[in-house]
Design a protein around this motif. Sequence first.
Motif, PDB file in Angstrom:
ATOM      1  N   LEU A  24     -43.900   9.123 -73.592  1.00 27.46           N
ATOM      2  CA  LEU A  24     -44.594   9.464 -74.827  1.00 27.46           C
ATOM      3  C   LEU A  24     -45.931  10.122 -74.488  1.00 27.46           C
ATOM      4  O   LEU A  24     -46.673   9.649 -73.644  1.00 27.46           O
ATOM      5  N   TYR A  25     -46.203  11.220 -75.166  1.00 26.55           N
ATOM      6  CA  TYR A  25     -47.432  11.965 -74.934  1.00 26.55           C
ATOM      7  C   TYR A  25     -48.636  11.232 -75.513  1.00 26.55           C
ATOM      8  O   TYR A  25     -48.541  10.566 -76.536  1.00 26.55           O
ATOM      9  N   LEU A  26     -49.795  11.413 -74.879  1.00 28.54           N
ATOM     10  CA  LEU A  26     -51.071  10.932 -75.383  1.00 28.54           C
ATOM     11  C   LEU A  26     -51.921  12.100 -75.871  1.00 28.54           C
ATOM     12  O   LEU A  26     -52.452  12.089 -76.963  1.00 28.54           O
ATOM     13  N   ILE A  27     -52.035  13.126 -75.024  1.00 34.15           N
ATOM     14  CA  ILE A  27     -52.873  14.280 -75.318  1.00 34.15           C
ATOM     15  C   ILE A  27     -52.340  15.480 -74.535  1.00 34.15           C
ATOM     16  O   ILE A  27     -51.812  15.316 -73.441  1.00 34.15           O
ATOM     17  N   ARG A  28     -52.479  16.684 -75.137  1.00 39.71           N
ATOM     18  CA  ARG A  28     -51.976  17.891 -74.467  1.00 39.71           C
ATOM     19  C   ARG A  28     -52.889  19.062 -74.773  1.00 39.71           C
ATOM     20  O   ARG A  28     -53.261  19.293 -75.916  1.00 39.71           O
ATOM     21  N   LEU A  29     -53.240  19.799 -73.750  1.00 36.10           N
ATOM     22  CA  LEU A  29     -54.028  21.018 -73.880  1.00 36.10           C
ATOM     23  C   LEU A  29     -53.095  22.203 -73.674  1.00 36.10           C
ATOM     24  O   LEU A  29     -52.402  22.276 -72.661  1.00 36.10           O
ATOM     25  N   CYS A  30     -53.069  23.113 -74.630  1.00 33.63           N
ATOM     26  CA  CYS A  30     -52.206  24.300 -74.534  1.00 33.63           C
ATOM     27  C   CYS A  30     -53.057  25.560 -74.579  1.00 33.63           C
ATOM     28  O   CYS A  30     -53.876  25.728 -75.487  1.00 33.63           O
ATOM     29  N   ILE A  31     -52.847  26.430 -73.605  1.00 35.70           N
ATOM     30  CA  ILE A  31     -53.570  27.698 -73.535  1.00 35.70           C
ATOM     31  C   ILE A  31     -52.555  28.837 -73.600  1.00 35.70           C
ATOM     32  O   ILE A  31     -51.601  28.881 -72.825  1.00 35.70           O
ATOM     33  N   ASN A  32     -52.779  29.737 -74.549  1.00 30.91           N
ATOM     34  CA  ASN A  32     -51.920  30.902 -74.773  1.00 30.91           C
ATOM     35  C   ASN A  32     -50.463  30.517 -75.035  1.00 30.91           C
ATOM     36  O   ASN A  32     -49.536  31.169 -74.560  1.00 30.91           O
ATOM     37  N   GLY A  33     -50.293  29.453 -75.814  1.00 27.78           N
ATOM     38  CA  GLY A  33     -48.954  29.016 -76.217  1.00 27.78           C
ATOM     39  C   GLY A  33     -48.577  29.679 -77.534  1.00 27.78           C
ATOM     40  O   GLY A  33     -48.790  30.874 -77.724  1.00 27.78           O
ATOM     41  N   SER A  34     -48.070  28.893 -78.454  1.00 23.60           N
ATOM     42  CA  SER A  34     -47.743  29.421 -79.780  1.00 23.60           C
ATOM     43  C   SER A  34     -48.610  28.724 -80.822  1.00 23.60           C
ATOM     44  O   SER A  34     -49.173  27.663 -80.570  1.00 23.60           O
ATOM     45  N   ARG A  35     -48.732  29.334 -81.983  1.00 22.36           N
ATOM     46  CA  ARG A  35     -49.529  28.734 -83.058  1.00 22.36           C
ATOM     47  C   ARG A  35     -48.905  27.414 -83.483  1.00 22.36           C
ATOM     48  O   ARG A  35     -47.691  27.261 -83.453  1.00 22.36           O
ATOM     49  N   HIS A  36     -49.744  26.478 -83.886  1.00 25.36           N
ATOM     50  CA  HIS A  36     -49.253  25.164 -84.294  1.00 25.36           C
ATOM     51  C   HIS A  36     -49.558  24.937 -85.770  1.00 25.36           C
ATOM     52  O   HIS A  36     -50.673  25.173 -86.220  1.00 25.36           O
ATOM     53  N   HIS A  37     -48.563  24.457 -86.501  1.00 28.21           N
ATOM     54  CA  HIS A  37     -48.711  24.140 -87.925  1.00 28.21           C
ATOM     55  C   HIS A  37     -48.796  22.622 -88.060  1.00 28.21           C
ATOM     56  O   HIS A  37     -47.821  21.918 -87.793  1.00 28.21           O
ATOM     57  N   ASN A  38     -49.963  22.126 -88.474  1.00 26.20           N
ATOM     58  CA  ASN A  38     -50.139  20.698 -88.695  1.00 26.20           C
ATOM     59  C   ASN A  38     -49.504  20.285 -90.020  1.00 26.20           C
ATOM     60  O   ASN A  38     -49.320  21.116 -90.918  1.00 26.20           O
ATOM     61  N   LEU A  39     -49.200  19.008 -90.157  1.00 31.59           N
ATOM     62  CA  LEU A  39     -48.567  18.503 -91.379  1.00 31.59           C
ATOM     63  C   LEU A  39     -49.446  18.666 -92.611  1.00 31.59           C
ATOM     64  O   LEU A  39     -48.931  18.727 -93.728  1.00 31.59           O
ATOM     65  N   ASP A  40     -50.764  18.752 -92.431  1.00 30.42           N
ATOM     66  CA  ASP A  40     -51.657  18.925 -93.579  1.00 30.42           C
ATOM     67  C   ASP A  40     -51.771  20.389 -94.012  1.00 30.42           C
ATOM     68  O   ASP A  40     -52.546  20.726 -94.895  1.00 30.42           O
ATOM     69  N   GLY A  41     -50.999  21.279 -93.393  1.00 30.37           N
ATOM     70  CA  GLY A  41     -50.986  22.686 -93.769  1.00 30.37           C
ATOM     71  C   GLY A  41     -51.915  23.567 -92.964  1.00 30.37           C
ATOM     72  O   GLY A  41     -51.865  24.791 -93.087  1.00 30.37           O
ATOM     73  N   THR A  42     -52.782  22.986 -92.143  1.00 26.49           N
ATOM     74  CA  THR A  42     -53.666  23.801 -91.321  1.00 26.49           C
ATOM     75  C   THR A  42     -52.882  24.439 -90.184  1.00 26.49           C
ATOM     76  O   THR A  42     -51.888  23.878 -89.709  1.00 26.49           O
ATOM     77  N   VAL A  43     -53.325  25.602 -89.771  1.00 25.01           N
ATOM     78  CA  VAL A  43     -52.684  26.328 -88.676  1.00 25.01           C
ATOM     79  C   VAL A  43     -53.725  26.545 -87.591  1.00 25.01           C
ATOM     80  O   VAL A  43     -54.847  26.962 -87.869  1.00 25.01           O
ATOM     81  N   VAL A  44     -53.358  26.235 -86.361  1.00 28.64           N
ATOM     82  CA  VAL A  44     -54.253  26.386 -85.218  1.00 28.64           C
ATOM     83  C   VAL A  44     -53.688  27.493 -84.339  1.00 28.64           C
ATOM     84  O   VAL A  44     -52.478  27.614 -84.177  1.00 28.64           O
ATOM     85  N   GLY A  45     -54.573  28.274 -83.756  1.00 26.19           N
ATOM     86  CA  GLY A  45     -54.169  29.409 -82.933  1.00 26.19           C
ATOM     87  C   GLY A  45     -53.442  29.021 -81.657  1.00 26.19           C
ATOM     88  O   GLY A  45     -52.962  27.898 -81.502  1.00 26.19           O
ATOM     89  N   VAL A  46     -53.394  29.921 -80.722  1.00 22.87           N
ATOM     90  CA  VAL A  46     -52.587  29.758 -79.507  1.00 22.87           C
ATOM     91  C   VAL A  46     -53.242  28.860 -78.458  1.00 22.87           C
ATOM     92  O   VAL A  46     -52.600  28.471 -77.491  1.00 22.87           O
ATOM     93  N   ASN A  47     -54.533  28.551 -78.631  1.00 22.89           N
ATOM     94  CA  ASN A  47     -55.238  27.627 -77.737  1.00 22.89           C
ATOM     95  C   ASN A  47     -55.586  26.378 -78.535  1.00 22.89           C
ATOM     96  O   ASN A  47     -56.341  26.465 -79.512  1.00 22.89           O
ATOM     97  N   ASP A  48     -55.042  25.239 -78.153  1.00 19.35           N
ATOM     98  CA  ASP A  48     -55.287  24.036 -78.945  1.00 19.35           C
ATOM     99  C   ASP A  48     -55.176  22.762 -78.120  1.00 19.35           C
ATOM    100  O   ASP A  48     -54.693  22.771 -76.989  1.00 19.35           O
ATOM    101  N   LEU A  49     -55.677  21.688 -78.714  1.00 22.84           N
ATOM    102  CA  LEU A  49     -55.629  20.364 -78.114  1.00 22.84           C
ATOM    103  C   LEU A  49     -54.836  19.473 -79.048  1.00 22.84           C
ATOM    104  O   LEU A  49     -55.206  19.299 -80.209  1.00 22.84           O
ATOM    105  N   HIS A  50     -53.713  18.961 -78.570  1.00 27.30           N
ATOM    106  CA  HIS A  50     -52.857  18.078 -79.366  1.00 27.30           C
ATOM    107  C   HIS A  50     -53.200  16.629 -79.052  1.00 27.30           C
ATOM    108  O   HIS A  50     -53.246  16.245 -77.884  1.00 27.30           O
TER     109      HIS A  50
END
Length: 93
Positions: A24-50
Amino acid sequence: MLHSYQGRRASKYSIHLRFSETHLYLIRLCINGSRHHNLDGTVVGVNDLHVYKHHEDTGDIESYAYSLDATPFSDIQGLSEALDKFMEYTINH
């Protein structure tokens, strides 16, 4: 367990921490991946911290992606620097 992955392009990579027994994941840093759509409707770009939240009562796993703008990762210059900052960040939080 600390794991890093680099894509075909040197500019695309991911670093994450997860439990070695359950994977099970705890935390993930993604650089130049794909955009992420959060359940609250916000969209984060290609660099993000999950950040992952595990609900033991239901077994559900929530992931929320945050923009890197207000994090120590906003100006990283490659995988080596990202690994150093990721280790420092996870130890201090």
